[in-house]
Design an enzyme around this catalytic site. Structure first.
Site, mmCIF file in Angstrom:
data_model
loop_
_atom_site.group_PDB
_atom_site.id
_atom_site.type_symbol
_atom_site.label_atom_id
_atom_site.label_comp_id
_atom_site.label_asym_id
_atom_site.label_seq_id
_atom_site.Cartn_x
_atom_site.Cartn_y
_atom_site.Cartn_z
ATOM 1 N N HIS A 220 110.279 65.014 41.086
ATOM 2 C CA HIS A 220 109.950 65.963 40.021
ATOM 3 C C HIS A 220 109.851 67.408 40.513
ATOM 4 O O HIS A 220 110.178 68.349 39.783
ATOM 5 C CB HIS A 220 108.650 65.552 39.301
ATOM 6 C CG HIS A 220 107.426 65.562 40.164
ATOM 7 N ND1 HIS A 220 107.160 64.559 41.073
ATOM 8 C CD2 HIS A 220 106.398 66.450 40.257
ATOM 9 C CE1 HIS A 220 106.023 64.831 41.677
ATOM 10 N NE2 HIS A 220 105.531 65.974 41.203
ATOM 11 N N ASP A 221 109.418 67.610 41.747
ATOM 12 C CA ASP A 221 109.289 68.976 42.271
ATOM 13 C C ASP A 221 110.327 69.278 43.350
ATOM 14 O O ASP A 221 110.107 70.124 44.226
ATOM 15 C CB ASP A 221 107.879 69.200 42.836
ATOM 16 C CG ASP A 221 106.879 69.589 41.752
ATOM 17 O OD1 ASP A 221 107.327 70.088 40.693
ATOM 18 O OD2 ASP A 221 105.679 69.387 41.952
ATOM 19 N N LYS B 299 111.297 72.881 44.478
ATOM 20 C CA LYS B 299 110.435 73.745 45.305
ATOM 21 C C LYS B 299 111.055 74.021 46.674
ATOM 22 O O LYS B 299 110.605 74.910 47.399
ATOM 23 C CB LYS B 299 109.052 73.114 45.475
ATOM 24 C CG LYS B 299 108.205 73.190 44.207
ATOM 25 C CD LYS B 299 106.812 72.621 44.427
ATOM 26 C CE LYS B 299 105.966 72.752 43.155
ATOM 27 N NZ LYS B 299 104.613 72.171 43.340
ATOM 28 N N HIS C 55 111.769 76.672 40.013
ATOM 29 C CA HIS C 55 111.937 75.418 40.755
ATOM 30 C C HIS C 55 112.404 74.271 39.857
ATOM 31 O O HIS C 55 113.084 73.354 40.307
ATOM 32 C CB HIS C 55 110.638 75.030 41.482
ATOM 33 C CG HIS C 55 109.632 74.312 40.625
ATOM 34 N ND1 HIS C 55 108.728 74.981 39.836
ATOM 35 C CD2 HIS C 55 109.386 72.985 40.422
ATOM 36 C CE1 HIS C 55 107.963 74.113 39.204
ATOM 37 N NE2 HIS C 55 108.335 72.884 39.542
ATOM 38 N N HIS D 148 109.862 68.555 33.302
ATOM 39 C CA HIS D 148 108.494 68.040 33.354
ATOM 40 C C HIS D 148 107.439 69.128 33.149
ATOM 41 O O HIS D 148 106.251 68.830 33.027
ATOM 42 C CB HIS D 148 108.229 67.265 34.662
ATOM 43 C CG HIS D 148 108.091 68.122 35.880
ATOM 44 N ND1 HIS D 148 109.154 68.763 36.474
ATOM 45 C CD2 HIS D 148 107.002 68.440 36.636
ATOM 46 C CE1 HIS D 148 108.747 69.424 37.540
ATOM 47 N NE2 HIS D 148 107.436 69.250 37.661
ATOM 48 N N HIS D 149 107.871 70.407 33.083
ATOM 49 C CA HIS D 149 106.934 71.493 32.763
ATOM 50 C C HIS D 149 107.097 71.990 31.324
ATOM 51 O O HIS D 149 106.478 72.994 30.955
ATOM 52 C CB HIS D 149 107.117 72.669 33.735
ATOM 53 C CG HIS D 149 106.538 72.404 35.089
ATOM 54 N ND1 HIS D 149 105.194 72.202 35.303
ATOM 55 C CD2 HIS D 149 107.130 72.295 36.308
ATOM 56 C CE1 HIS D 149 104.973 71.994 36.593
ATOM 57 N NE2 HIS D 149 106.137 72.039 37.229
ATOM 58 N N ASP E 51 101.883 63.151 36.711
ATOM 59 C CA ASP E 51 101.744 64.219 37.707
ATOM 60 C C ASP E 51 100.403 64.935 37.559
ATOM 61 O O ASP E 51 99.651 65.100 38.532
ATOM 62 C CB ASP E 51 102.901 65.206 37.532
ATOM 63 C CG ASP E 51 102.855 66.355 38.526
ATOM 64 O OD1 ASP E 51 102.344 66.151 39.637
ATOM 65 O OD2 ASP E 51 103.333 67.447 38.189
#
Length: 515
Positions: free
Chosen positions: A370-371, A374, A399, A425-426, A454
């Site tokens: 998911h990240d 970054k 990101h 997801h954000h 998360d």
């Protein structure tokens, strides 16, 4: 009624077939003497080591009640004429048509053959024998009963084989799915036991792999009977030490071991891989059954090996995804096991949301990424201890697109789902999120699930810049952000199953401490 000739019988030979605690026999007759004589003749009689258990009914109604409460019955000895001239025939019809009982063997007995002629009855009713009471000597009654029980036993064997084959077919359709090897193997082995009529046995397969570094592992591929439910490492399986020692001995000597109470078949699929099949026997196997076991296992060992390699590839892929996720989290000063917890929390939430098993597996593989984006964010921003300024925050928000763009190149399902999770997801339920300001169900469900998992884990975890939130504060936060930041249906699922999610985090935390 003709006097029965009673005499001493030799005990029935014991064979290796369907084993029951007792063979239930139902006597249906309105004459007390018939019951007494039948019980006297059959007293002490056994079939394949199991005794006969006799039940008495004096009319059709009593027989129906016993069949509904005391069955199943191997045999019913039914008088034709009881409370009515056709009471026995009506009982037969009720058994076969109403109860759909086609397994119990039926022997009709009559003292008034003229009322129900033998040829007509056999033609029109589903019975297995028709006897005149005057011809039933002790010998004929005994042989008729044993013959009927043998027939019933064979029907049970056929039914068990059919059910076993059905399970094998159902499992066969699942073997290409992750984590289904043990299920398939156990179904196949249970079917083998049924075909060999080894009812009381337990069977177990262990696989040994010697890799290029000369490291050895033993894995339980399938288990039945007393060993049902055993999976994973042989060393961790709760097997009795003598059994483990026998399995190790078979591996070490590289040979099959057959003794009175156990069978260990040793099979090599190539120079680096071998398997041992352990069968715990109630009695010594006949030679032809031992041969069948050896033939079966030599043929199936290669199939197991091919399936095991496929599962290992999936496990390696999953582990690599976790490692990548861990690396990203460590770069942003997050705790290393956060992605592992997000993976399992996402799987659990997907399960509660009624998603398919395939979806559950894929989101567990994909959510650790998911990240991923970054990786493209400067460390000065990732590691900044204070609040980000507007320019830094705008860079940080990139990101999600960076991760989505990286994973967009993947053509496999895990990659496609990972791309949607990383990118979205954000996003917030009310449309206030980023990068595209999607709203409600415009946001992919996998991204909505991963977002809840998360944040839930992040709030519950201690970080370098904050303490773990109390559970009550986490609940308050999700309640306040339902329909704003999060999908309200997912928040409801989380909070209504809160104990399960908390316990799952704790179990993963224990695994962290063991590493």
């Amino acid at each position: 009624m003709k006097k029965l000739n009673l005499f001493r019988r030799k005990p029935a030979a014991k064979t290796h077939n369907i084993l029951l605690k007792s063979w239930n026999i139902l006597i249906v007759d309105d004459e007390h003497l018939v019951h007494e004589v039948t019980q006297m003749v059959l007293a002490g009689l056994q079939f394949e080591g199991s005794p006969l258990k006799l039940f008495s009914a004096y009319n059709g109604a009593e027989a129906r009640k016993l069949m509904e409460t005391q069955g199943p019955f191997a045999l019913a000895l039914i008088d034709v004429v009881m409370e009515s001239d056709h009471a026995g025939l009506e009982l037969v019809e009720w058994m076969r048509l109403n109860r759909q009982n086609h397994s119990t063997r039926i022997i009709l007995r009559t003292g008034q053959a003229g009322i129900a002629p033998e040829e007509e009855v056999i033609r029109n009713y589903d019975i297995n024998d028709y006897k005149n009471k005057t011809e039933l000597t002790s010998t004929k009654l005994t042989t008729s009963v044993l013959s009927a029980i043998r027939s019933y036993r064979d029907i049970l064997t056929i039914e068990k084989s059919r059910e076993g084959l059905k399970r094998v077919i159902q499992a066969s359709s699942e073997i290409l799915k992750p984590g289904r090897l043990n299920e398939f193997g156990s179904a196949v082995l249970e079917q083998l036991l049924t075909l060999l009529s080894i009812e009381a046995s337990s069977i177990y397969i262990s696989n040994q792999e010697i890799n290029i570094y000369s490291e050895t592992s033993h894995t339980v591929l399938a288990a039945t009977g007393d060993f049902s439910g055993y999976t994973g490492s042989l060393e961790e399986a709760q097997l009795a030490p003598p059994i483990k020692a026998l399995i190790q001995k078979s591996f070490k000597k590289r040979k099959t071991i057959i003794e009175e109470d156990h069978f260990l078949g040793y099979y090599e699929t190539d120079t680096n891989n071998s398997s041992v099949l352990y069968v715990q026997l109630p009695q010594q196997l006949e030679p032809f059954k031992s041969n069948l076991l050896e033939i079966f296992c030599s043929q199936v060992a290669l199939a197991f090996e091919n399936l095991r390699v496929k599962e290992e590839v999936l496990e390696v892929q999953s582990e690599l995804l976790m490692i990548i996720g861990d690396a990203i989290e460590m770069r942003s000063k997050e705790t290393g096991f956060h992605v592992r917890r997000v993976s399992e929390l996402s799987r659990l939430l997907a399960t509660k949301a009624g998603k398919s098993i395939a979806f559950q597996d894929y989101i567990a593989f994909a959510s650790p990424l998911h990240d991923l984006g970054k990786i493209g964010i400067p460390e000065t921003i990732l590691e900044k201890p204070g609040t980000l300024d507007i320019n830094e925050w705008n860079i940080m928000k990139k990101h999600s697109d960076i991760g989505g763009d990286l994973l967009q190149r993947c053509k496999r399902t895990v990659g496609k789902m990972g791309e949607r999770i990383a990118r979205y997801h954000h996003e917030n339920w009310d449309g206030s999120g980023y990068p595209e300001g999607l709203k409600g169900e415009e946001i992919p469900i996998e991204a909505r699930i991963a977002a809840v998992a998360d944040v839930f884990d992040a709030l519950a975890s201690e970080r370098s810049y904050k303490k773990a939130w109390p559970l009550s504060d986490i609940v308050d936060y999700f309640e306040s952000q339902s329909s704003i930041k999060f999908d309200p249906s997912l928040v409801t699922l989380l909070l209504s199953n809160l104990e399960e999610f908390v316990d799952l985090r704790k179990s993963i935390h224990k695994q962290e401490n063991m590493r």
